[in-house]
Design an enzyme around this catalytic site. Structure first.
Site, short mmCIF file in Angstrom:
data_model
loop_
_atom_site.label_atom_id
_atom_site.label_comp_id
_atom_site.label_asym_id
_atom_site.label_seq_id
_atom_site.Cartn_x
_atom_site.Cartn_y
_atom_site.Cartn_z
N ASN A 1 9.33 1.15 -5.27
CA ASN A 1 8.86 1.15 -6.42
C ASN A 1 9.19 0.04 -7.58
O ASN A 1 9.51 -0.99 -7.92
CB ASN A 1 7.42 0.86 -6.18
CG ASN A 1 6.28 0.74 -5.40
OD1 ASN A 1 5.78 1.94 -4.59
ND2 ASN A 1 7.10 -0.23 -4.31
N TRP B 1 -1.93 -10.58 -0.74
CA TRP B 1 -3.38 -11.23 -0.52
C TRP B 1 -3.72 -12.32 -2.05
O TRP B 1 -4.30 -12.89 -1.98
CB TRP B 1 -4.46 -9.54 -1.53
CG TRP B 1 -6.42 -10.09 -1.93
CD1 TRP B 1 -7.05 -9.75 -0.80
CD2 TRP B 1 -6.49 -10.39 -2.77
NE1 TRP B 1 -7.61 -10.03 -1.28
CE2 TRP B 1 -7.86 -10.44 -2.51
CE3 TRP B 1 -5.90 -10.30 -3.97
CZ2 TRP B 1 -8.69 -10.80 -2.99
CZ3 TRP B 1 -7.00 -10.70 -5.24
CH2 TRP B 1 -8.26 -10.44 -5.04
N SER C 1 7.48 3.69 5.29
CA SER C 1 8.23 3.42 3.72
C SER C 1 8.24 4.96 2.53
O SER C 1 7.82 4.79 1.24
CB SER C 1 7.23 2.60 2.64
OG SER C 1 6.81 1.18 3.67
N THR D 1 8.93 5.57 -5.00
CA THR D 1 9.91 5.74 -5.93
C THR D 1 10.79 4.85 -5.44
O THR D 1 11.45 4.83 -6.68
CB THR D 1 9.96 7.30 -5.61
OG1 THR D 1 11.12 7.34 -4.34
CG2 THR D 1 10.14 8.80 -5.72
N ASP E 1 -1.43 -1.29 1.17
CA ASP E 1 -0.18 -2.13 0.94
C ASP E 1 -0.75 -3.85 1.75
O ASP E 1 -1.73 -3.63 1.96
CB ASP E 1 0.78 -1.92 2.57
CG ASP E 1 2.10 -2.37 1.94
OD1 ASP E 1 2.16 -3.09 1.06
OD2 ASP E 1 3.12 -2.82 3.24
N GLY E 2 -0.06 -4.57 0.37
CA GLY E 2 -0.79 -5.75 0.46
C GLY E 2 -1.49 -6.82 -0.23
O GLY E 2 -2.07 -7.77 -0.45
N ASN E 3 -1.51 -5.84 -1.46
CA ASN E 3 -1.41 -6.61 -2.81
C ASN E 3 -1.07 -8.17 -3.03
O ASN E 3 -1.62 -8.77 -3.30
CB ASN E 3 -1.69 -5.32 -4.13
CG ASN E 3 -2.61 -4.31 -3.14
OD1 ASN E 3 -3.34 -3.95 -2.96
ND2 ASN E 3 -1.89 -3.07 -4.38
N GLY E 4 0.52 -7.75 -3.09
CA GLY E 4 1.09 -9.34 -3.82
C GLY E 4 0.66 -10.08 -2.15
O GLY E 4 0.03 -11.37 -3.40
N ARG F 1 -2.46 2.62 7.34
CA ARG F 1 -1.39 1.83 7.07
C ARG F 1 -1.92 0.11 6.94
O ARG F 1 -2.47 -0.15 8.08
CB ARG F 1 -0.10 2.04 6.99
CG ARG F 1 0.34 0.44 6.40
CD ARG F 1 2.11 1.28 6.05
NE ARG F 1 2.58 0.26 5.12
CZ ARG F 1 4.45 -0.08 4.72
NH1 ARG F 1 4.41 1.45 5.13
NH2 ARG F 1 4.41 -0.75 3.69
C1 IPE Z 1 4.55 1.55 0.34
O1 IPE Z 1 4.38 0.31 0.38
C2 IPE Z 1 4.53 1.96 -0.81
C3 IPE Z 1 2.99 2.21 -1.36
C4 IPE Z 1 2.09 1.17 -1.05
C5 IPE Z 1 2.50 2.83 -3.05
P1 IPE Z 1 5.81 -1.11 -0.42
O2 IPE Z 1 5.44 -2.73 -0.09
O3 IPE Z 1 5.99 -0.66 -1.48
O4 IPE Z 1 6.87 -0.52 0.89
P2 IPE Z 1 7.99 -1.75 1.57
O5 IPE Z 1 8.40 -2.14 1.05
O6 IPE Z 1 7.04 -2.53 2.43
O7 IPE Z 1 8.48 -0.53 2.73
C1 IPE Z 2 0.66 -2.04 -2.30
O1 IPE Z 2 1.01 -3.61 -2.76
C2 IPE Z 2 0.86 -1.39 -3.88
C3 IPE Z 2 2.15 -1.18 -4.16
C4 IPE Z 2 3.38 -1.10 -3.35
C5 IPE Z 2 1.83 -0.82 -5.44
P1 IPE Z 2 2.12 -4.66 -2.30
O2 IPE Z 2 2.36 -4.76 -3.79
O3 IPE Z 2 3.32 -3.94 -1.50
O4 IPE Z 2 1.87 -5.70 -1.63
P2 IPE Z 2 2.81 -6.47 -0.26
O5 IPE Z 2 3.23 -5.54 -0.05
O6 IPE Z 2 4.27 -7.40 -1.81
O7 IPE Z 2 2.00 -7.68 -0.12
MG MG Z 3 3.41 -3.81 0.15
#
Ligand code: IPE
Ligand code: IPE
Ligand code: MG
Length: 236
Positions: free
Chosen positions: A64, A21, A192, A62, A16-19, A184
């Site tokens: 996403n 980053w 999640s 599911t 988690d956290g790509n966005g 996580r």
């Molecule tokens: C959980 O991350 C799913 C994956 C890492 C693929 P999310 O970013 O979708 O989870 P929430 O929305 O923060 O609970």
């Molecule tokens: C995890 O990173 C990747 C997926 C859930 C596909 P996010 O896209 O959820 O990144 P944040 O949580 O918005 O930083």
């Molecule tokens: Mg996320």
């Protein structure tokens, strides 16, 4: 040289956290996903080299699908790219790749690429690497319950024969041990919908590091903390 940590048999990672980053760098979210995919490649190598038997990563839930169309389609294309570019490494290093999750809603091309790479790597004996893609724990359990209900209706099974082992065997993870450790990233304290049934006694490790910044050092830290935990499984 002896290590001051044990290697869990099965590690799960919620990447988690790509966005965030990407946002921190003033980049579009998809750049974070691309970087995250490169970090995943390194993490698979690290786990394999450490002697982890099972690695399961959460790549697309599911839930996403609720994201903007452009981000969802980027993630689907990234999976295709990953499959194309990792086949050689996985085969050479005897890593068996599996996908857990539903194939419903995925296009034919992706489904066929998933099946091909699963088949091509199926004799991998070094590590079982599972990607949870279009995965949801509640959906997995719901699907399993439907299969069991059908068996009862077909008189193959009596309700009193339903036990935990039977339920486990209906899940995507059948034949896999439960995860010992679930990591996580990005500091979120929730599942999640990841491996709900299987994580009943998993140890959780939450790291503040965003997934694209994840390194071997962070992993080793998690292993050290895990090694110091006292797993009681309900006993004393
Ligand atoms: C959980 O991350 C799913 C994956 C890492 C693929 P999310 O970013 O979708 O989870 P929430 O929305 O923060 O609970
Ligand atoms: C995890 O990173 C990747 C997926 C859930 C596909 P996010 O896209 O959820 O990144 P944040 O949580 O918005 O930083
Ligand atoms: Mg996320």
């Amino acid at each position: 040289m002896s290590n001051d940590y044990v290697i869990p048999k099965h590690i799960g990672i919620i990447m988690d956290g790509n966005g965030r980053w990407a946002k921190k760098r003033g980049l579009p979210r998809i750049n974070g996903h691309k970087e995250g995919m490169l970090v995943l490649k390194k993490t698979v190598e690290t786990c394999k080299n450490l002697g982890v038997d099972f690695l399961t990563v959460y790549a697309f839930s599911t839930e996403n699908w609720k994201r903007p169309k452009i981000e969802v389609s980027f993630l689907l294309n990234l999976l295709k790219y990953y499959i194309r570019s990792e086949l050689d490494y996985l085969k050479k290093n005897k890593v068996a790749l599996k996908f857990i999750g539903s194939r419903i809603g995925l296009d034919k091309k992706i489904i066929s690429m998933m099946s091909v790479i699963e088949k091509e790597t199926s004799d991998g004996t070094e590590m079982v690497f599972s990607i949870a893609f279009n995965y949801g724990g509640r959906m997995e359990i719901t699907d399993g319950v439907k299969k069991i209900a059908q068996m009862v209706e077909d008189k193959e099974l009596l309700p009193e024969d339903i036990d935990e082992e039977l339920i486990s065997n209906q899940l995507y993870t059948k034949n896999m041990p439960d995860p010992d450790l679930i990591i996580r990233t990005s500091g979120e304290f929730r599942t999640s919908n990841f491996l709900l049934w299987q994580s009943a006694y998993s140890e959780y490790y939450i790291s503040d590091v965003l997934w694209p910044d994840f390194t071997e050092e962070v992993l080793i830290d998690a292993l050290k903390v895990f090694s110091a935990r006292n797993r009681r499984f309900g006993g004393v």
